[in-house]
Structure formats: C-alpha cells, structure tokens
Design a protein around this motif. Structure first.
Motif, PDB file in Angstrom:
ATOM      1  N   GLY A  69       0.574  -1.611  -0.011  1.00 33.01           N
ATOM      2  CA  GLY A  69      -0.053  -0.011   0.237  1.00 33.01           C
ATOM      3  C   GLY A  69       0.524   1.037   0.009  1.00 33.01           C
ATOM      4  O   GLY A  69       0.575   2.230  -0.934  1.00 33.01           O
ATOM      5  N   ILE A 289      -5.715   2.703  -3.109  1.00 32.54           N
ATOM      6  CA  ILE A 289      -6.142   2.266  -1.944  1.00 32.54           C
ATOM      7  C   ILE A 289      -7.163   0.580  -1.845  1.00 32.54           C
ATOM      8  O   ILE A 289      -7.371  -0.178  -1.047  1.00 32.54           O
ATOM      9  CB  ILE A 289      -6.096   2.762  -0.492  1.00 32.54           C
ATOM     10  CG1 ILE A 289      -5.100   3.593  -0.267  1.00 32.54           C
ATOM     11  CG2 ILE A 289      -6.717   2.203   1.023  1.00 32.54           C
ATOM     12  CD1 ILE A 289      -3.844   2.372  -0.421  1.00 32.54           C
ATOM     13  N   LEU A 292      -6.169  -2.020  -4.151  1.00 30.99           N
ATOM     14  CA  LEU A 292      -5.425  -2.377  -3.596  1.00 30.99           C
ATOM     15  C   LEU A 292      -6.014  -3.679  -2.326  1.00 30.99           C
ATOM     16  O   LEU A 292      -5.696  -5.181  -2.153  1.00 30.99           O
ATOM     17  CB  LEU A 292      -4.448  -1.670  -2.526  1.00 30.99           C
ATOM     18  CG  LEU A 292      -3.693  -2.590  -1.085  1.00 30.99           C
ATOM     19  CD1 LEU A 292      -2.992  -3.267  -2.555  1.00 30.99           C
ATOM     20  CD2 LEU A 292      -2.776  -1.800  -0.489  1.00 30.99           C
TER      21      LEU A 292
END
Length: 335
Positions: A69, A289, A292
């Motif tokens: 991340g 994010i 991810l």
C-alpha cells in the motif's frame, strides 16, 4: 489561495465536455469498489465462515496490504503525472538489504530506517533524472533500475537473507506492537495514505501533478517546470519504497534481495483498478487503496480456500483487463 500560474494550468488543462450517463457512472467508481469489496467479504463469509471474519485474519489482511500500500501511494502520483515505475519492488529490496548489512545495523535502528529511506529516495531520484534530463522513456529507465537494483541487492547480500540483529528490536516492534489490536505498521500505512491524499488534493504540488499528467505542454506554457516536477514525482515514489522497506523488515525480520518480487505489478494493478488513467491526468489515492484492498482480499480468499496460486494470478489478470476496458469505454463516452 491559488497562484496565477495554477489558475493558468487549470484553465489550460480543463476543457468543457458533455458528460454522458456512463461518464457520470464513472464518477461513482469509488462506490463500485466498495461494493466489490463487500461482495468479496460475502464470498469469504460463505466459503470460509470460521476463519475469514476473525480478528486475526482481518489484521493479517491489513498487515499484508500495508507494505504494498505504501508503494501504491507513490505509484499513484507517478501514474497521475503521466509516468510509470517498474522498479519499486527491486528498490524496496535494495533498501532492505542496505539497511540490514552488519555495518549499517551497528549504528542502531534509527540509522537503519534513515538508510532505507535515503536509498529508496536516491534510486527514485536517479529514475527521475534519467527520464527528465536524460530523456529516457519511463518504461525503459525504470526497467533498467529494476534490473540494476535487484542485482546490486543480490551482490550486497551475496544472495543470502540478512537477519535483523539483536539490539535492533525497535524495527521488529513495528510489526509486533499493537495499538487497539492493530500493528503499528498499519498505522504507518494509514499516515502515508493520509499524507498522500493531502498532498495530491490540497497542495500546489498535487494540482501540478494532474496538470503535468493531463497535458505536459500546457503545463510548461503555464510556467510549470515539468522536468523538475517529474524528478520530484519519482523521488516521492522512491521515498515510499524506502518506507515500505522498513515495513517489510519489521514483518519478516529480514532484509533480502527477494523482497518485493512482482510488487510493481501489484501496485500498478491496484492503481488501475482504482480508476487512475494509465495515460495520466486523472486518479485518486482513495481509489488506489480500495483497488489494493480488493487484490489483497482476493489473495487472502485463495489462501484460506486452499486454491492454486496460478489461478489467483489468472483472476488478477482478468480483473486488470476488465478495468482497462472499462476505462477506455468511459473515456470514449466523454468525447
């Protein structure tokens, strides 16, 4: 308050367009990503109800997402700015090896952390200089850095895994120490995401990143030093690699030339899934994010269900293809 230069940038880059229903749908892409995450959670609750929703598994997902991340945050800036960075995994490995050599460890954990961050930032600067002033294509420059950084890491470590020595437990404690049941490294990841969001959405640097990625010539005419800004973008990506190196040292208690293998593909995929255009000029930290987390949960589900790793890679590949096709369709609807 916006400067006259920033106002000229925004006026040059933004053009009025007719927004179709499909384009409006694209503006809610974050909601779509949240729905996708919810559906994956449902799959987990149905297929492995006894293990998926446990606290230990959720913490494991967050810890796994933290390292990639941080790299994804830097990759988001680079791609929005119209570039690409294939070297992030290798740079992270080099930073972890350099920080865990006996010579570096003898100075203590703080020096190890500073070393990792400086090595990552330095490699990013080299990428930026080659691309901006050496006029190399980003794909080629960062591919060369990938090979060189991985080779240097192997040479420095003699292809051996280097352990974090006794006396430097502060590094390992980033993974073992928990606040409210969550490891400290997850909080570090959250701080990086927050800082990245603020820089991208609330600063001149962020506005210029969108301008350079959307129309570099218009940005140059508006007074932006495009080459210098590109160098800073790759240095930022390298900085994120250095921070990620510290996190992976904390998780594994090692520095190794094998760290970060294929991390560049995971980071790029997460950014694409999150809605960032590969051509630059549009994207968001939050979207990256969420992308991810989708990939991380998919990996977790495959592991919990005992599925083959190769099938997992095929699934990720299909997701990337679908995301790119949706991007192209949305762009077409805007014209």
């Amino acid at each position: 308050m916006k400067s006259s230069s920033d106002e000229r940038v925004e006026a040059s880059v933004r053009k009025p367009v007719v927004v179709s229903p499909l384009a409006r749908l694209g503006e809610t892409r974050h909601l779509g990503l949240v729905v996708a995450l919810a559906l994956l959670a449902v799959v987990g609750l149905v297929t492995v109800p006894d293990t998926f929703a446990t606290t230990s598994n959720l913490v494991s997902i967050l810890s796994l997402a933290a390292t990639i991340g941080v790299i994804t945050v830097g990759m988001t800036f680079v791609i929005i700015g119209g570039g690409i960075d294939l070297s992030v995994g290798a740079v992270m490995a080099l930073a972890s090896v350099w920080a865990t050599t006996l010579a570096t460890q003898s100075y203590g954990p703080l020096v190890m952390i500073v070393c990792a961050v400086l090595v990552g930032t330095g490699a990013g600067l080299v990428n930026g200089l080659l691309i901006s002033y050496g006029r190399m294509v980003p794909f080629i420059a960062t591919l060369a850095m990938l090979v060189a950084a991985r080779g240097l890491a192997q040479r420095m470590s003699d292809r051996r895994t280097q352990l974090v020595q006794q006396g430097n437990e502060m590094i390992v404690e980033l993974s073992t120490t928990r606040v409210l049941g969550i490891p400290v490294l997850v909080y570090i990841f959250a701080l990086v995401v927050l800082a990245g969001w603020v820089v991208l959405n609330r600063t001149t640097f962020g506005r210029r990143t969108y301008a350079v990625g959307g129309n570099p010539e218009a940005a140059r005419l508006a007074g932006i030093d495009v080459r210098r800004h590109t160098v800073l973008l790759y240095a930022l990506s390298g900085l994120c690699c250095g921070i990620a190196a510290v996190l992976i040292m904390a998780r594994t208690t090692t520095g190794s030339s094998t760290h970060g293998d294929l991390y560049e593909l995971d980071a790029i995929a997460a950014v694409i899934i999150g809605g960032t255009l590969l051509t630059g000029g549009r994207g968001s930290i939050i979207g990256s994010i969420l992308g991810l987390l989708i990939f991380t949960v998919i990996t977790n589900l495959f592991i919990l269900n005992g599925l083959n790793t190769s099938d997992q890679l095929v699934a990720k590949g299909l997701i990337i293809v679908v995301a790119v096709l949706l991007q192209r369709r949305a762009l077409t609807s805007r014209t």
